[in-house]
Design an enzyme around this catalytic site. Structure first.
Site, PDB file in Angstrom:
ATOM      1  N   CYS A 195      -0.432   6.627  -0.600  1.00  0.00           N
ATOM      2  CA  CYS A 195       0.823   7.357  -0.714  1.00  0.00           C
ATOM      3  C   CYS A 195       0.720   8.466  -1.760  1.00  0.00           C
ATOM      4  O   CYS A 195      -0.322   8.660  -2.393  1.00  0.00           O
ATOM      5  CB  CYS A 195       1.961   6.412  -1.100  1.00  0.00           C
ATOM      6  SG  CYS A 195       2.103   4.961  -0.035  1.00  0.00           S
ATOM      7  N   ARG A 199       4.800   8.067   2.154  1.00  0.00           N
ATOM      8  CA  ARG A 199       4.162   6.804   2.536  1.00  0.00           C
ATOM      9  C   ARG A 199       3.168   6.967   3.678  1.00  0.00           C
ATOM     10  O   ARG A 199       3.467   7.581   4.703  1.00  0.00           O
ATOM     11  CB  ARG A 199       5.221   5.773   2.952  1.00  0.00           C
ATOM     12  CG  ARG A 199       4.630   4.385   3.200  1.00  0.00           C
ATOM     13  CD  ARG A 199       5.671   3.419   3.719  1.00  0.00           C
ATOM     14  NE  ARG A 199       5.127   2.049   3.762  1.00  0.00           N
ATOM     15  CZ  ARG A 199       5.652   1.053   4.463  1.00  0.00           C
ATOM     16  NH1 ARG A 199       6.747   1.264   5.183  1.00  0.00           N
ATOM     17  NH2 ARG A 199       5.108  -0.150   4.449  1.00  0.00           N
ATOM     18  N   ILE A 207       0.237   0.976   5.542  1.00  0.00           N
ATOM     19  CA  ILE A 207      -0.988   0.188   5.715  1.00  0.00           C
ATOM     20  C   ILE A 207      -0.657  -1.303   5.807  1.00  0.00           C
ATOM     21  O   ILE A 207      -1.125  -2.006   6.693  1.00  0.00           O
ATOM     22  CB  ILE A 207      -1.968   0.415   4.544  1.00  0.00           C
ATOM     23  CG1 ILE A 207      -2.298   1.915   4.384  1.00  0.00           C
ATOM     24  CG2 ILE A 207      -3.235  -0.412   4.736  1.00  0.00           C
ATOM     25  CD1 ILE A 207      -3.084   2.518   5.522  1.00  0.00           C
ATOM     26  N   ILE A 208       0.114  -1.810   4.848  1.00  0.00           N
ATOM     27  CA  ILE A 208       0.493  -3.229   4.777  1.00  0.00           C
ATOM     28  C   ILE A 208       2.008  -3.334   4.883  1.00  0.00           C
ATOM     29  O   ILE A 208       2.731  -2.527   4.296  1.00  0.00           O
ATOM     30  CB  ILE A 208      -0.006  -3.857   3.462  1.00  0.00           C
ATOM     31  CG1 ILE A 208      -1.541  -3.904   3.441  1.00  0.00           C
ATOM     32  CG2 ILE A 208       0.559  -5.258   3.272  1.00  0.00           C
ATOM     33  CD1 ILE A 208      -2.118  -4.416   2.136  1.00  0.00           C
ATOM     34  N   GLY A 224      -1.203   3.075  -3.775  1.00  0.00           N
ATOM     35  CA  GLY A 224      -2.381   2.234  -3.906  1.00  0.00           C
ATOM     36  C   GLY A 224      -2.299   0.983  -3.064  1.00  0.00           C
ATOM     37  O   GLY A 224      -1.497   0.873  -2.139  1.00  0.00           O
ATOM     38  N   GLU A 225      -3.153   0.020  -3.390  1.00  0.00           N
ATOM     39  CA  GLU A 225      -3.184  -1.277  -2.726  1.00  0.00           C
ATOM     40  C   GLU A 225      -3.470  -2.353  -3.772  1.00  0.00           C
ATOM     41  O   GLU A 225      -4.374  -2.191  -4.602  1.00  0.00           O
ATOM     42  CB  GLU A 225      -4.279  -1.343  -1.647  1.00  0.00           C
ATOM     43  CG  GLU A 225      -4.122  -0.355  -0.512  1.00  0.00           C
ATOM     44  CD  GLU A 225      -2.991  -0.697   0.458  1.00  0.00           C
ATOM     45  OE1 GLU A 225      -2.426  -1.817   0.329  1.00  0.00           O
ATOM     46  OE2 GLU A 225      -2.670   0.132   1.317  1.00  0.00           O
ATOM     47  N   ASP A 263       2.959  -5.430  -0.998  1.00  0.00           N
ATOM     48  CA  ASP A 263       2.453  -5.490  -2.370  1.00  0.00           C
ATOM     49  C   ASP A 263       3.344  -4.696  -3.311  1.00  0.00           C
ATOM     50  O   ASP A 263       3.382  -4.953  -4.519  1.00  0.00           O
ATOM     51  CB  ASP A 263       1.001  -5.006  -2.454  1.00  0.00           C
ATOM     52  CG  ASP A 263       0.766  -3.658  -1.794  1.00  0.00           C
ATOM     53  OD1 ASP A 263       1.692  -3.105  -1.183  1.00  0.00           O
ATOM     54  OD2 ASP A 263      -0.377  -3.161  -1.881  1.00  0.00           O
TER      55      ASP A 263
END
Length: 642
Positions: free
Chosen positions: A2, A50, A53-54, A76-77, A100
């Site tokens: 993002c 955005r 991804i998750i 991030g992740e 997350d």
């Protein structure tokens, strides 16, 4: 992956200009084309783009806590978010998403600033805490994700994932930073915390920033550093290495979108692909970039790994006249950036995006396991330095370096002038000059009298000296690894990959830079990494059951481009026009006579000045971008308001 942006009025009065914040958010549309949102409260505005991804269905940002106490924007992740989620549930937290993002937000409410120490992943985020009237920024330990900020004269703090977002603000300082210019022509990038602009900064890796209402000066604090103080050789180290690397890869395979990997044919990317193939049933999606110049083409080695693991492999070749990227690179990097491998990295990201949204890379292996050739050369010089007392070494070898003839045409081990000069320097100075594009003496010839006056007695080696103070090891190899982790890794390698991957809305994950794996590798003795002239010795030994011998033990090529040939051939006229008819010539920053000398010596074949000329060409592209005000070339966003 993002993009984040924000404006905070530290005086606590007045509302943030909604149109301005939306424009800042819009400038980073490429980082998150799936969704966008903004949040406003008195004195604060947060923006987010955005790339889903998750938890694609939920997890939208900005995310506000249930009691409206805090708001988060996050890039991030977090790979351990499920474990942290359960820990927070056990403490009484209730979750409304599976993202997350919410784990960080709930973690802040429970642990405050301590949440960053619990996160395993890559991240840059901002939290506005309404009850504390405080803005909190954080960046991951290694600097995988970027974060820029500036405290304006108006009392506003502005921040964003990319410098272009801050540049939308009309009050952002636009004066060039002389020290940053000097650093750039030494290193090829601008190291943290500087940027090309005065009073605009990068938040250092492993640091947080806190600023509250009524506070005019943000407070930064380091929360992590890598330690080389306690090196030990565990039993079955090769087996342990593979287990720990496989775990770092495994936790990065979670995604609700197509996932793959870069496969250059080098040891590090091949190792990641091997681990992926052993962890999943379906074929790994891999991609590689080659060159139409044989000496720079590694695709045959990538093909060996692809065949061994039966990957779904894509290959694309860059032609010797692929110069259309110059202006694009200047746009996406915002600052001068002289790593020419940004060109093939851009192309491999472009190729990967055709089939995947997430790609794993092998970045970090050279820093962790001593893969760079310059490490061996540095240890060779250190051995000679140790044989001669300082009181004699500096004057004797300085004199030899002055009187011995220059021989750039000769093999490196016969270039005695350069060797004498290197040995005359101390450890830090010697390593710094081993890979500087321009030495301090050369910059004295390159820079105009006006720029030299602005620099005063500043020397770019101070960047390394500052980090040296924090090094806690006791051997010369660990020292230069540490210096690279603090400078070259975040300033060059990770910056390169972040900007061009985000240019294609592609998320890149770097398992070798998992901070737990980094900490473990730092505990291994230097002799396990560089042994009998073999770089990455323990890594290669550990991978022998997993990869072909020719991939592991071939000569290192690196992800380079044939600049020397290009500048004497198809790019020669473009280079000449850029250097002498463009913005560099009008900037009053440079000695054009010295640039003319570099150009003519290279064009004639007398010397190889390709790295220096590329640095100048990319600085010209930066100046052109600044004057052309290219920030308007972004698509329209899809936006929600929190």
């Amino acid at each position: 992956m993002c993009g984040i942006a924000g404006i905070f009025n530290t005086q606590g009065c007045g509302d943030v200009d909604p149109q301005l914040l939306r424009a800042m958010n819009q400038a980073q549309f490429h980082r998150g084309p799936d969704e966008g949102g903004v949040y406003f409260a008195p004195a604060i505005g947060l923006g987010h783009r955005r790339l889903s991804i998750i938890d694609v269905a939920s997890g939208q940002q900005p995310m506000v806590s249930a009691e409206q106490q805090a708001c988060l924007v996050f890039n991030g992740e977090i790979y351990n978010h499920q474990l942290l989620r359960q820990e927070l549930i056990n403490l009484g937290c209730r979750f409304t998403t599976h993202s997350d993002t919410e784990v960080i937000l709930q973690g802040w409410l429970v642990w405050g600033a301590g949440v960053v120490a619990k996160l395993r992943g890559m991240f840059a985020f901002a939290i506005w805490d309404q009850s504390r009237q405080q803005l909190f920024l954080a960046r991951d330990r290694l600097g995988i994700k970027p974060l820029y900020y500036s405290m304006l004269a108006s009392g506003e703090l502005v921040f964003g994932s990319e410098l272009k977002a801050l540049q939308v603000h009309p009050d952002l300082p636009s004066e060039l930073c002389p020290q940053a210019i000097s650093d750039y022509f030494s290193l090829g990038y601008i190291p943290e915390p500087k940027t090309i602009f005065n009073q605009v900064y990068k938040l250092r890796p492993g640091h947080t920033l806190t600023v509250s209402v009524g506070q005019n000066l943000p407070q930064t604090k380091q929360y992590w550093d890598v330690s080389f103080a306690h090196q030990r050789e565990p039993e079955q180290v090769a087996k342990l290495l593979v287990e720990k690397l496989k775990q770092a890869v495994d936790i990065r395979l979670v995604a609700e979108v197509p996932l793959g990997a870069f496969l250059s044919g080098g040891v590090d990317s091949s190792a990641v692909v091997a681990m992926m193939a052993e962890l999943q049933d379906e074929p790994v999606n891999t991609c590689a970039i080659g060159f139409d110049v044989a000496d720079f083409n590694e695709t045959e080695f990538a093909e060996m790994v692809a065949q061994r693991y039966q990957t779904a492999h894509q290959v694309s070749t860059i032609a010797a006249d692929d110069f259309s990227l110059l202006d694009k690179l200047a746009y996406f990097y915002d600052e001068p950036f002289a790593d020419s491998s940004a060109m093939p990295t851009y192309r491999v990201c472009e190729l990967a995006k055709k089939t995947v949204t997430v790609a794993l890379s092998g970045d970090g292996g050279d820093e962790l396991f001593a893969g760079y050739r310059r490490y061996q050369w540095h240890l060779h010089e250190e051995k000679i330095r140790s044989l001669v007392p300082d009181i004699a070494r500096k004057p004797v070898f300085s004199l030899l370096g002055k009187v011995y003839p220059k021989a750039d045409w000769a093999p490196k081990f016969l270039r005695a002038k350069t060797t004498f000069q290197a040995i005359a320097r101390d450890t830090i100075e010697g390593y710094f000059h081993n890979f500087s594009i321009f030495t301090e003496a050369q910059k004295a010839l390159l820079f105009s009298d006006e720029l030299k006056a602005m620099l005063g007695d500043y020397r770019s080696i101070s960047v390394f000296n500052e980090h040296y103070k924090n090094f806690d090891g006791d051997d010369p190899l660990s020292l230069v690894q540490y210096l690279d982790m603090k400078t070259y890794l975040p300033g060059d390698i990770l910056t390169k990959v972040d900007r061009v991957s985000m240019a294609h809305a592609l998320e890149v994950r770097v398992p070798i830079l998992d901070h737990e794996f980094v900490e473990w590798s730092a505990s291994l003795p230097a002799k396990t990494k560089l042994a009998n002239g073999v770089s990455k010795a323990i890594l290669k030994t550990a991978l022998e059951p997993h990869l072909p011998h020719d991939v592991l033990y071939r000569k290192k090529m690196g992800f380079a481009v044939p600049l020397c040939r290009w500048f004497r051939g198809p790019l020669n006229s473009k280079l000449k026009a850029a250097l002498f008819d463009g913005h560099i010539a009008q900037s009053h920053l440079f000695n054009l006579g010295y640039i003319q000398q570099l150009f003519e010596q290279h064009s004639s074949g007398l010397r190889d000045h390709s790295a220096a000329l590329w640095a100048l060409l990319m600085f010209e592209a930066f100046l052109k971008k600044q004057l052309s005000n290219a920030n308007n070339e972004i698509a329209e966003p899809v936006e929600s308001v929190a």
